[in-house]
Design a protein around this motif. Structure first.
Motif, PDB file in Angstrom:
ATOM      1  N   THR A 160      16.537 -15.221  22.072  1.00  0.00           N
ATOM      2  CA  THR A 160      15.979 -15.883  20.889  1.00  0.00           C
ATOM      3  C   THR A 160      16.928 -16.961  20.382  1.00  0.00           C
ATOM      4  OG1 THR A 160      14.914 -13.799  20.295  1.00  0.00           O
ATOM      5  CG2 THR A 160      15.034 -15.485  18.592  1.00  0.00           C
ATOM      6  N   LEU A 161      18.198 -16.627  20.289  1.00  0.00           N
ATOM      7  CA  LEU A 161      19.194 -17.589  19.839  1.00  0.00           C
ATOM      8  C   LEU A 161      19.252 -18.783  20.782  1.00  0.00           C
ATOM      9  CD1 LEU A 161      21.540 -18.263  17.906  1.00  0.00           C
ATOM     10  CD2 LEU A 161      23.037 -17.011  19.445  1.00  0.00           C
ATOM     11  N   LEU A 162      19.241 -18.516  22.082  1.00  0.00           N
ATOM     12  CA  LEU A 162      19.284 -19.603  23.058  1.00  0.00           C
ATOM     13  C   LEU A 162      18.019 -20.452  23.015  1.00  0.00           C
ATOM     14  CD1 LEU A 162      20.889 -17.660  26.032  1.00  0.00           C
ATOM     15  CD2 LEU A 162      21.964 -19.424  24.622  1.00  0.00           C
ATOM     16  N   ALA A 163      16.854 -19.823  22.831  1.00  0.00           N
ATOM     17  CA  ALA A 163      15.605 -20.586  22.744  1.00  0.00           C
ATOM     18  C   ALA A 163      15.605 -21.491  21.522  1.00  0.00           C
ATOM     19  CB  ALA A 163      14.408 -19.629  22.703  1.00  0.00           C
ATOM     20  N   ASP A 164      16.092 -20.988  20.392  1.00  0.00           N
ATOM     21  CA  ASP A 164      16.184 -21.810  19.188  1.00  0.00           C
ATOM     22  C   ASP A 164      17.149 -22.975  19.404  1.00  0.00           C
ATOM     23  OD1 ASP A 164      14.402 -20.192  17.890  1.00  0.00           O
ATOM     24  OD2 ASP A 164      15.915 -19.097  16.722  1.00  0.00           O
ATOM     25  N   ALA A 165      18.276 -22.707  20.036  1.00  0.00           N
ATOM     26  CA  ALA A 165      19.244 -23.768  20.302  1.00  0.00           C
ATOM     27  C   ALA A 165      18.654 -24.813  21.253  1.00  0.00           C
ATOM     28  CB  ALA A 165      20.526 -23.179  20.888  1.00  0.00           C
ATOM     29  N   TRP A 166      17.900 -24.381  22.238  1.00  0.00           N
ATOM     30  CA  TRP A 166      17.285 -25.306  23.188  1.00  0.00           C
ATOM     31  C   TRP A 166      16.283 -26.216  22.479  1.00  0.00           C
ATOM     32  CZ3 TRP A 166      18.648 -26.582  27.930  1.00  0.00           C
ATOM     33  CH2 TRP A 166      17.745 -27.328  28.698  1.00  0.00           C
ATOM     34  N   ARG A 167      15.548 -25.668  21.510  1.00  0.00           N
ATOM     35  CA  ARG A 167      14.575 -26.455  20.738  1.00  0.00           C
ATOM     36  C   ARG A 167      15.238 -27.292  19.656  1.00  0.00           C
ATOM     37  NH1 ARG A 167      11.766 -21.462  20.596  1.00  0.00           N
ATOM     38  NH2 ARG A 167      12.454 -21.227  18.457  1.00  0.00           N
ATOM     39  N   GLY A 168      16.507 -27.036  19.364  1.00  0.00           N
ATOM     40  CA  GLY A 168      17.208 -27.779  18.326  1.00  0.00           C
ATOM     41  C   GLY A 168      17.041 -27.199  16.939  1.00  0.00           C
TER      42      GLY A 168
END
Length: 166
Positions: free
Chosen positions: A30-38
């Motif tokens: 979840t953290l990585l997905a949020d970071a990928w989306r900015g």
């Protein structure tokens, strides 16, 4: 034979690193997905008790003495009125913890909210100064410190005290 052993060791290390990376990615997906989306990272909420309570900072004898001598701080004795009358740091004000807890918002008469305030009591085993410091911060005093050594450390250092007994 040594070459097979070292190749096997390298292969085992590679498998461990790969499995750890996959597990780490899965765990933080979840953290990585949020970071990928900015998307900004959501701050984790602290327990309510930690959010509500600001703590006074401890201060040592040398700093207390310097601030006392220069008149840059107000020393506040958290001990009982009787203890204060018996002996206290010269120039200190009395605000017993019991009295401060009875007041809705403890006030130090004639002391500005932005003044440096140093609370003290009977030394390291006494927690009244910390409790008084917390109350003063809640009352709006911005620079509150706690002299943990208190009157015993001050007196044992030969610094001036006032009161009935010495």
């Amino acid at each position: 034979m040594a070459q097979k052993s070292s190749l096997k060791t390298v292969l085992e290390i590679a498998v461990i690193v790969f499995v750890s990376a996959v597990f780490g990615i899965f765990w933080n997906r979840t953290l990585l997905a949020d970071a990928w989306r900015g998307a900004p990272a959501a701050p984790q909420a602290a327990p309510a008790a930690q959010q509500a309570e600001a703590l006074p900072m401890p201060i040592g004898l040398a700093q207390v003495k310097e601030l006392h001598d220069s008149g840059q701080a107000v020393l506040v004795d958290a001990r009982s009125g009787a203890s204060f009358a018996k002996e206290h740091i010269s120039g200190a004000r009395s605000l017993p913890l019991e009295e401060a807890t009875r007041q809705r918002t403890p006030q130090l008469e004639g002391v500005a909210k932005d003044a440096v305030v140093i609370a003290y009591c009977n030394g390291f085993s006494c927690h009244d100064s910390m409790d008084l410091g917390k109350l003063l911060i809640k009352a709006g005093y911005g620079s509150v410190y706690v002299f943990e050594g208190g009157l015993p450390e001050w007196r044992d250092s030969g610094y001036p005290t006032s009161g009935g007994a010495r």
